[in-house]
Design a protein around this motif. Sequence first.
Motif: not given
Length: 306
Positions: A268-277
């Motif tokens: 799956y693709y994680p939510p955008l705000e979690h992809r590089q946090d």
Amino acid sequence: MVSALLLLLTVGVRGTPAQIALRSDLVTVEVTVLDAEGNYVTDLQKEDFELRHDGTPQPIAFFEAQIRSELSRPLAVVFALDTSGSVGPQIAEQQHAARQFISLIHPGSVFAVIGFNDRIRIFQKFTSDPVRIARAFERAREVGGRTRLYDALDRAITLLSRDAPRRRDGRTVRRVIIVITDGFDYTSTISHTEVIHRANAADVTIYSITLPSYVLSVTGRRRVPTLLDASGIVRQTGGRDFSAEERDFMPIFRAIAEEIRASYTLAYYPPLEHRQDGRFHQITVTVRRPGLMVRQSRRGYLAPPG
């Protein structure tokens, strides 16, 4: 996580391959599903699964079910052999069983062999040649010393992350460690929690074959729990522990091959705000069919920093 900007993955549900492009922030997880009697459940479809990221349901972007009659996905396997004095004498039996295991799985798979006591040695880097693997087991016959189990698992994870191919024969490669040990650790410098973290980050499944010890109690003979049992490393990477009660490794290696045949791959693709946090995110996979148990290769992943 995968590292390339764009990656072509083969999507094949029950043997029908197709090529699709997937972005680099895709997160994958391997799962095995069992019924109440412990039998593998192999007839599930994408719609039967629910995948949650930090508790929130996510669309499943990629789904693959192995074909039970053949292992359709290649593996990268590290055999990690405990060569301390308590385990080493069974090397010949281990070698024979490992060769049979190699014959059971995808011909595009690759294998490496390491040995560990108070030192960690690479006897064979990744190869698909069963003769080289057999010779590597031969070199592991020199035994003695104390055990650096966790350090050896860490080295195996590094080998898989650094040297194993990501794709073979047009398919993504599944990463597996098979460790044969008495389950104790005496001199490692890395903790079991860090091993779990690194295995989850690299999407590595760890299977253990334990040579058990026993004590006598008022209720009879009882297996001594090991540090590997207590660590949760095998369970939290989606693997299984097998006890080599009779020093017969053949049924165990067949069982590992059978389990891998029964697995599913979800991504799956994680939510955008979690992809590089830079934070750890939990992954939970469940099935909608009641009465089934899911075993997954990773409980979460550490996102790269932005």
